[in-house]
Scaffold this motif. Structure first.
Motif, PDB file in Angstrom:
ATOM      1  N   ALA A   1      -0.740 -14.170 -14.481  1.00  0.00           N
ATOM      2  CA  ALA A   1      -0.032 -13.470 -13.688  1.00  0.00           C
ATOM      3  C   ALA A   1      -0.119 -11.901 -14.280  1.00  0.00           C
ATOM      4  CB  ALA A   1       1.610 -13.661 -14.167  1.00  0.00           C
ATOM      5  N   TRP A   2      -0.107 -11.188 -13.291  1.00  0.00           N
ATOM      6  CA  TRP A   2      -0.317  -9.727 -13.349  1.00  0.00           C
ATOM      7  C   TRP A   2      -1.780  -9.044 -13.354  1.00  0.00           C
ATOM      8  CZ3 TRP A   2       3.733  -7.187 -11.580  1.00  0.00           C
ATOM      9  CH2 TRP A   2       5.132  -7.673 -11.637  1.00  0.00           C
ATOM     10  N   ARG A   3      -2.645 -10.100 -13.099  1.00  0.00           N
ATOM     11  CA  ARG A   3      -4.177  -9.836 -12.907  1.00  0.00           C
ATOM     12  C   ARG A   3      -4.529 -10.031 -11.478  1.00  0.00           C
ATOM     13  NH1 ARG A   3      -5.048  -6.938 -17.374  1.00  0.00           N
ATOM     14  NH2 ARG A   3      -4.762  -8.213 -19.177  1.00  0.00           N
ATOM     15  N   SER A   4      -4.743  -8.926 -10.886  1.00  0.00           N
ATOM     16  CA  SER A   4      -5.007  -8.900  -9.375  1.00  0.00           C
ATOM     17  C   SER A   4      -6.215  -9.387  -9.149  1.00  0.00           C
ATOM     18  CB  SER A   4      -4.756  -7.560  -8.814  1.00  0.00           C
ATOM     19  OG  SER A   4      -5.510  -6.677  -9.464  1.00  0.00           O
ATOM     20  N   ARG A   5      -6.440  -9.803  -8.046  1.00  0.00           N
ATOM     21  CA  ARG A   5      -7.940 -10.133  -7.343  1.00  0.00           C
ATOM     22  C   ARG A   5      -8.156  -9.211  -6.017  1.00  0.00           C
ATOM     23  NH1 ARG A   5      -9.400 -15.503  -3.938  1.00  0.00           N
ATOM     24  NH2 ARG A   5     -11.243 -14.756  -3.223  1.00  0.00           N
ATOM     25  N   VAL A   6      -9.295  -8.474  -6.026  1.00  0.00           N
ATOM     26  CA  VAL A   6      -9.648  -7.741  -4.789  1.00  0.00           C
ATOM     27  C   VAL A   6      -9.868  -8.864  -3.533  1.00  0.00           C
ATOM     28  CG1 VAL A   6     -10.999  -6.126  -3.761  1.00  0.00           C
ATOM     29  CG2 VAL A   6     -10.172  -5.724  -6.028  1.00  0.00           C
ATOM     30  N   LEU A   7      -9.136  -8.501  -2.654  1.00  0.00           N
ATOM     31  CA  LEU A   7      -9.556  -9.573  -1.376  1.00  0.00           C
ATOM     32  C   LEU A   7     -10.481  -8.716  -0.602  1.00  0.00           C
ATOM     33  CD1 LEU A   7      -5.965 -10.669  -0.442  1.00  0.00           C
ATOM     34  CD2 LEU A   7      -7.677 -11.822  -1.789  1.00  0.00           C
ATOM     35  N   GLY A   8     -10.555  -7.553  -0.397  1.00  0.00           N
ATOM     36  CA  GLY A   8     -11.401  -6.807   0.432  1.00  0.00           C
ATOM     37  C   GLY A   8     -10.982  -5.242   0.654  1.00  0.00           C
ATOM     38  N   HIS A   9     -11.334  -4.904   1.609  1.00  0.00           N
ATOM     39  CA  HIS A   9     -11.184  -3.265   1.694  1.00  0.00           C
ATOM     40  C   HIS A   9     -10.816  -3.052   3.268  1.00  0.00           C
ATOM     41  CE1 HIS A   9     -13.039  -3.030  -2.303  1.00  0.00           C
ATOM     42  NE2 HIS A   9     -13.926  -3.468  -1.709  1.00  0.00           N
ATOM     43  N   VAL A  10     -10.009  -1.889   3.553  1.00  0.00           N
ATOM     44  CA  VAL A  10      -9.663  -1.319   4.826  1.00  0.00           C
ATOM     45  C   VAL A  10     -10.060   0.134   4.744  1.00  0.00           C
ATOM     46  CG1 VAL A  10      -7.985  -0.935   6.746  1.00  0.00           C
ATOM     47  CG2 VAL A  10      -8.043  -3.421   5.383  1.00  0.00           C
ATOM     48  N   GLY A  11     -11.008   0.532   5.424  1.00  0.00           N
ATOM     49  CA  GLY A  11     -11.572   1.974   4.967  1.00  0.00           C
ATOM     50  C   GLY A  11     -11.830   1.916   3.377  1.00  0.00           C
ATOM     51  N   SER A  12     -11.439   3.014   2.784  1.00  0.00           N
ATOM     52  CA  SER A  12     -11.662   3.078   1.332  1.00  0.00           C
ATOM     53  C   SER A  12     -10.503   2.497   0.762  1.00  0.00           C
ATOM     54  CB  SER A  12     -11.733   4.511   0.932  1.00  0.00           C
ATOM     55  OG  SER A  12     -10.749   5.414   1.280  1.00  0.00           O
ATOM     56  N   ALA A  13      -9.372   1.895   1.036  1.00  0.00           N
ATOM     57  CA  ALA A  13      -8.300   1.182   0.408  1.00  0.00           C
ATOM     58  C   ALA A  13      -8.731  -0.090   0.088  1.00  0.00           C
ATOM     59  CB  ALA A  13      -7.114   1.346   1.226  1.00  0.00           C
TER      60      ALA A  13
ATOM     61  N   GLY B   1       7.123 -13.768  -8.150  1.00  0.00           N
ATOM     62  CA  GLY B   1       6.755 -14.137  -6.650  1.00  0.00           C
ATOM     63  C   GLY B   1       5.211 -13.592  -6.523  1.00  0.00           C
ATOM     64  N   THR B   2       4.799 -13.232  -5.460  1.00  0.00           N
ATOM     65  CA  THR B   2       3.407 -12.826  -4.661  1.00  0.00           C
ATOM     66  C   THR B   2       3.531 -11.231  -4.346  1.00  0.00           C
ATOM     67  OG1 THR B   2       2.985 -15.070  -4.137  1.00  0.00           O
ATOM     68  CG2 THR B   2       1.697 -13.419  -3.263  1.00  0.00           C
ATOM     69  N   LEU B   3       2.759 -10.363  -4.958  1.00  0.00           N
ATOM     70  CA  LEU B   3       2.350  -9.182  -4.397  1.00  0.00           C
ATOM     71  C   LEU B   3       1.270  -8.858  -3.957  1.00  0.00           C
ATOM     72  CD1 LEU B   3       4.137  -6.355  -4.854  1.00  0.00           C
ATOM     73  CD2 LEU B   3       2.814  -6.300  -7.028  1.00  0.00           C
ATOM     74  N   VAL B   4       1.115  -7.850  -2.909  1.00  0.00           N
ATOM     75  CA  VAL B   4      -0.210  -7.474  -2.364  1.00  0.00           C
ATOM     76  C   VAL B   4      -0.199  -5.753  -2.685  1.00  0.00           C
ATOM     77  CG1 VAL B   4      -1.430  -7.061  -0.339  1.00  0.00           C
ATOM     78  CG2 VAL B   4      -0.453  -9.263  -0.491  1.00  0.00           C
ATOM     79  N   ILE B   5      -1.194  -5.591  -3.287  1.00  0.00           N
ATOM     80  CA  ILE B   5      -1.331  -4.004  -3.434  1.00  0.00           C
ATOM     81  C   ILE B   5      -2.303  -3.584  -2.805  1.00  0.00           C
ATOM     82  CG2 ILE B   5      -1.958  -2.442  -5.384  1.00  0.00           C
ATOM     83  CD1 ILE B   5      -1.008  -4.485  -7.403  1.00  0.00           C
ATOM     84  N   PHE B   6      -2.134  -2.281  -2.110  1.00  0.00           N
ATOM     85  CA  PHE B   6      -3.022  -1.430  -1.387  1.00  0.00           C
ATOM     86  C   PHE B   6      -3.229  -0.108  -2.240  1.00  0.00           C
ATOM     87  CE2 PHE B   6      -0.328  -3.886   1.525  1.00  0.00           C
ATOM     88  CZ  PHE B   6      -1.329  -4.497   2.499  1.00  0.00           C
ATOM     89  N   ASP B   7      -4.332   0.089  -2.740  1.00  0.00           N
ATOM     90  CA  ASP B   7      -4.657   1.300  -3.639  1.00  0.00           C
ATOM     91  C   ASP B   7      -5.206   2.277  -2.250  1.00  0.00           C
ATOM     92  OD1 ASP B   7      -4.111   0.015  -5.690  1.00  0.00           O
ATOM     93  OD2 ASP B   7      -6.351  -0.215  -6.278  1.00  0.00           O
ATOM     94  N   LEU B   8      -4.302   3.256  -2.131  1.00  0.00           N
ATOM     95  CA  LEU B   8      -4.520   4.212  -0.887  1.00  0.00           C
ATOM     96  C   LEU B   8      -5.026   5.586  -1.375  1.00  0.00           C
ATOM     97  CD1 LEU B   8      -0.917   3.602   0.540  1.00  0.00           C
ATOM     98  CD2 LEU B   8      -3.206   2.609   1.276  1.00  0.00           C
ATOM     99  N   PRO B   9      -6.251   5.741  -0.743  1.00  0.00           N
ATOM    100  CA  PRO B   9      -6.697   7.264  -1.181  1.00  0.00           C
ATOM    101  C   PRO B   9      -6.060   8.494  -0.422  1.00  0.00           C
ATOM    102  CG  PRO B   9      -7.943   6.234   0.653  1.00  0.00           C
ATOM    103  CD  PRO B   9      -6.923   4.989   0.314  1.00  0.00           C
TER     104      PRO B   9
END
Length: 101
Positions: free
Chosen positions: A16-28, A91-99
């Motif tokens: 838990a609390w260790r994220s996995r990168v699924l992909g990128h949208v632009g630079s996010a 639960g489940t969380l999706v994170i977007f790192d936004l430039p």
């Protein structure tokens, strides 16, 4: 194009609390993680962070205020603003790192 089962991906993560990168949208970056009831230390990022709850709830403390983000809700943690996870998130969380714009 890819189809992601976010709940299944989060459940398969080894910790838990260790994220996995699924992909990128632009630079996010788009990341998924599984939450559990543990709290976290305060953190600050130099980028905006979008926190989308897929299932369950995310309890945050931001600038001394408690914020509860429920399934289907998105919270944007602004760059430079300290925040931390409070006990009781799950639960489940999706994170977007936004430039920055």
């Amino acid at each position: 194009m890819s189809l992601f089962d976010l709940t299944a991906l989060a459940a398969d993560l080894p910790q838990a609390w260790r994220s996995r990168v699924l992909g990128h949208v632009g630079s996010a970056n788009i990341k998924v993680l599984r939450m559990d009831s543990r709290s976290s230390e305060e953190e600050v990022h130099d980028y905006n962070e979008g926190l989308l709850v897929i299932s369950g709830q995310l309890r945050l403390q931001v600038a001394g205020d408690e914020i509860v983000v429920r399934a289907g809700q998105l919270y944007q943690a602004s760059a430079g603003v300290p925040h931390r996870v409070l006990p009781g998130s799950e639960g489940t969380l999706v994170i977007f790192d936004l430039p920055e714009d």
